[in-house]
Design a protein around this motif. Structure first.
Motif, PDB file in Angstrom:
ATOM      1  N   ALA A  41       0.760  -1.274   0.131  1.00  0.00           N
ATOM      2  CA  ALA A  41       0.259  -0.066   0.018  1.00  0.00           C
ATOM      3  C   ALA A  41       1.004   1.179  -0.039  1.00  0.00           C
ATOM      4  O   ALA A  41       0.696   2.159  -0.715  1.00  0.00           O
ATOM      5  CB  ALA A  41      -0.987   0.080   1.278  1.00  0.00           C
ATOM      6  N   VAL A  42       1.834   1.277   0.725  1.00  0.00           N
ATOM      7  CA  VAL A  42       2.975   2.481   0.858  1.00  0.00           C
ATOM      8  C   VAL A  42       3.561   2.713  -0.570  1.00  0.00           C
ATOM      9  O   VAL A  42       3.538   3.786  -0.846  1.00  0.00           O
ATOM     10  CB  VAL A  42       3.949   2.262   1.735  1.00  0.00           C
ATOM     11  N   GLU A  43       4.074   1.512  -1.177  1.00  0.00           N
ATOM     12  CA  GLU A  43       4.605   1.921  -2.328  1.00  0.00           C
ATOM     13  C   GLU A  43       3.685   2.092  -3.687  1.00  0.00           C
ATOM     14  O   GLU A  43       4.154   2.913  -4.412  1.00  0.00           O
ATOM     15  CB  GLU A  43       5.458   0.633  -2.811  1.00  0.00           C
ATOM     16  N   LEU A  44       2.434   1.614  -3.766  1.00  0.00           N
ATOM     17  CA  LEU A  44       1.742   1.906  -4.398  1.00  0.00           C
ATOM     18  C   LEU A  44       1.108   3.332  -4.420  1.00  0.00           C
ATOM     19  O   LEU A  44       0.936   4.105  -5.447  1.00  0.00           O
ATOM     20  CB  LEU A  44       0.493   1.126  -4.777  1.00  0.00           C
ATOM     21  N   THR A  45       1.008   3.923  -3.012  1.00  0.00           N
ATOM     22  CA  THR A  45       0.466   5.058  -2.786  1.00  0.00           C
ATOM     23  C   THR A  45       1.677   6.014  -3.132  1.00  0.00           C
ATOM     24  O   THR A  45       1.064   7.240  -3.621  1.00  0.00           O
ATOM     25  CB  THR A  45       0.236   5.144  -1.307  1.00  0.00           C
ATOM     26  N   ALA A  46       2.767   5.824  -2.896  1.00  0.00           N
ATOM     27  CA  ALA A  46       3.920   6.703  -3.357  1.00  0.00           C
ATOM     28  C   ALA A  46       4.029   6.905  -5.000  1.00  0.00           C
ATOM     29  O   ALA A  46       4.205   8.113  -5.562  1.00  0.00           O
ATOM     30  CB  ALA A  46       5.230   6.228  -2.792  1.00  0.00           C
ATOM     31  N   LYS A  47       3.632   5.820  -5.555  1.00  0.00           N
ATOM     32  CA  LYS A  47       3.780   5.718  -7.090  1.00  0.00           C
ATOM     33  C   LYS A  47       2.477   6.546  -7.869  1.00  0.00           C
ATOM     34  O   LYS A  47       2.473   7.537  -8.443  1.00  0.00           O
ATOM     35  CB  LYS A  47       3.671   4.391  -7.818  1.00  0.00           C
ATOM     36  N   ASP A  48       1.319   6.187  -7.380  1.00  0.00           N
ATOM     37  CA  ASP A  48      -0.023   6.902  -7.658  1.00  0.00           C
ATOM     38  C   ASP A  48      -1.023   6.519  -7.153  1.00  0.00           C
ATOM     39  O   ASP A  48      -1.542   5.386  -7.035  1.00  0.00           O
ATOM     40  CB  ASP A  48      -0.118   6.342  -9.291  1.00  0.00           C
ATOM     41  N   ALA A  49      -1.403   7.141  -5.814  1.00  0.00           N
ATOM     42  CA  ALA A  49      -2.339   6.784  -4.924  1.00  0.00           C
ATOM     43  C   ALA A  49      -3.517   6.547  -5.506  1.00  0.00           C
ATOM     44  O   ALA A  49      -4.600   5.786  -5.134  1.00  0.00           O
ATOM     45  CB  ALA A  49      -2.428   8.001  -3.840  1.00  0.00           C
ATOM     46  N   LEU A  50      -4.178   7.614  -6.363  1.00  0.00           N
ATOM     47  CA  LEU A  50      -5.389   7.438  -7.080  1.00  0.00           C
ATOM     48  C   LEU A  50      -5.722   6.301  -7.645  1.00  0.00           C
ATOM     49  O   LEU A  50      -6.631   5.504  -7.767  1.00  0.00           O
ATOM     50  CB  LEU A  50      -5.777   8.786  -7.813  1.00  0.00           C
ATOM     51  N   THR A  51      -4.713   5.906  -8.633  1.00  0.00           N
ATOM     52  CA  THR A  51      -4.852   4.699  -9.459  1.00  0.00           C
ATOM     53  C   THR A  51      -4.827   3.480  -8.595  1.00  0.00           C
ATOM     54  O   THR A  51      -5.733   2.570  -8.753  1.00  0.00           O
ATOM     55  CB  THR A  51      -3.553   4.568 -10.497  1.00  0.00           C
ATOM     56  N   ALA A  52      -3.996   3.468  -7.693  1.00  0.00           N
ATOM     57  CA  ALA A  52      -4.136   2.355  -6.662  1.00  0.00           C
ATOM     58  C   ALA A  52      -5.577   2.058  -5.994  1.00  0.00           C
ATOM     59  O   ALA A  52      -6.061   1.064  -5.782  1.00  0.00           O
ATOM     60  CB  ALA A  52      -2.957   2.390  -5.696  1.00  0.00           C
ATOM     61  N   HIS A  53      -5.905   3.241  -5.397  1.00  0.00           N
ATOM     62  CA  HIS A  53      -7.458   3.091  -4.782  1.00  0.00           C
ATOM     63  C   HIS A  53      -8.498   2.704  -5.990  1.00  0.00           C
ATOM     64  O   HIS A  53      -9.414   2.030  -5.438  1.00  0.00           O
ATOM     65  CB  HIS A  53      -7.549   4.508  -4.034  1.00  0.00           C
ATOM     66  N   LEU A  54      -8.244   3.357  -6.976  1.00  0.00           N
ATOM     67  CA  LEU A  54      -9.534   2.999  -7.969  1.00  0.00           C
ATOM     68  C   LEU A  54      -9.468   1.769  -8.345  1.00  0.00           C
ATOM     69  O   LEU A  54     -10.362   1.125  -8.321  1.00  0.00           O
ATOM     70  CB  LEU A  54      -9.173   4.007  -9.096  1.00  0.00           C
ATOM     71  N   GLU A  55      -8.349   1.199  -8.566  1.00  0.00           N
ATOM     72  CA  GLU A  55      -8.041  -0.232  -8.949  1.00  0.00           C
ATOM     73  C   GLU A  55      -8.447  -1.186  -8.130  1.00  0.00           C
ATOM     74  O   GLU A  55      -9.250  -2.333  -8.389  1.00  0.00           O
ATOM     75  CB  GLU A  55      -6.689  -0.516  -9.763  1.00  0.00           C
ATOM     76  N   THR A  56      -7.876  -0.886  -6.857  1.00  0.00           N
ATOM     77  CA  THR A  56      -8.137  -2.006  -5.598  1.00  0.00           C
ATOM     78  C   THR A  56      -9.413  -1.963  -5.094  1.00  0.00           C
ATOM     79  O   THR A  56     -10.250  -3.024  -4.884  1.00  0.00           O
ATOM     80  CB  THR A  56      -7.247  -1.679  -4.761  1.00  0.00           C
TER      81      THR A  56
END
Length: 244
Positions: free
Chosen positions: A129-144
């Motif tokens: 979660a930390v790594e994906l948030t650092a890369k693109d938080a919105l995309t991580a949340h939308l996809e997951t």
């Protein structure tokens, strides 16, 4: 010479891993269904009229009206449907963006919890979660959370245009067949062209969906044959009765 892009680690060769692949499959499936609707509806219309009269102007008028009216109807229906879908998607994306701006830590905890629910250990889920948030938080949340991406938001105008085009292409097959073929074989040949086209769309739709093709193809062809037979019979009865 352009060097081919390196494959995604863990991806099988020739196997799509793009997150938008499901959206593209839906577009293809919608296109096949639109063409199928155009084939069946206009074929039934022109065959029914041809059963009542051999006058080309009457057949042309009915077929053209069916094609234009059907294409517009399909486009409007698709536009309204996809507009509602698009509005919902945009609202969800805006909500997620707002929550990330206002409560980033709570959103991070939520994301980690979702990965933990998928089977990751708490520490691994937190790290992902930390790594994906650092890369693109919105995309991580939308996809997951939602199975969405900003790129996959549906376009109502594109959907309407594609639907109308698919319907028109399908409708042109029976219309041109019944107008251009000699009167002596007009009905029989149009039946053959339509049933062959329906077999093609049934097969293609099944292949796009990844299912065995035989049963869906038989269903589409059988349904089209019933529609053509029914309208031709009604047209013939009206023609012989002197009603038209």
């Amino acid at each position: 010479m352009t060097t081919p892009a390196a494959p995604t680690p863990g991806a099988h060769a020739h196997e799509p891993h793009d997150a938008s692949i499901h959206g593209r499959l839906n577009w293809l499936r919608a296109g096949v269904l639109g063409a199928n609707d155009g084939i069946v509806s206009v074929a039934a219309l022109v065959v029914g009229v041809a059963g009542a009269t051999t006058a080309i102007p009457a057949i042309l008028t009915a077929g053209t009206a069916g094609l234009v009216g059907g294409a517009i109807s399909m486009a409007l229906g698709e536009y309204v449907s996809v507009s509602s879908q698009s509005d919902s998607q945009k609202a969800l994306i805006a909500k997620e963006r707002r929550e990330l701006a206002e409560e980033p830590e709570a959103e991070l905890i939520e994301l980690a919890g979702l990965y933990e629910a998928k089977g990751l250990s708490p520490d691994t889920a937190r790290q992902v979660a930390v790594e994906l948030t650092a890369k693109d938080a919105l995309t991580a949340h939308l996809e997951t959370e939602l199975g969405l991406s900003e790129e996959a938001v549906a376009s109502p105008l594109a959907a309407a245009g594609a639907s109308a085009l698919a319907f028109t292409i399908g409708a042109l097959l029976p219309l041109l067949s019944i107008l251009l073929l000699p009167e002596s074989i007009r009905i029989q040949a149009t039946f053959a062209v339509v049933l062959f086209a329906l077999a093609a769309t049934g097969y293609l739709g099944a292949r796009i969906g990844g299912s065995p093709a035989l049963r869906p193809t038989i269903r589409v062809v059988a349904g089209g044959a019933v529609a053509l037979g029914a309208t031709f019979l009604i047209g013939s009865l009206l023609g012989t009765s002197g009603v038209v």
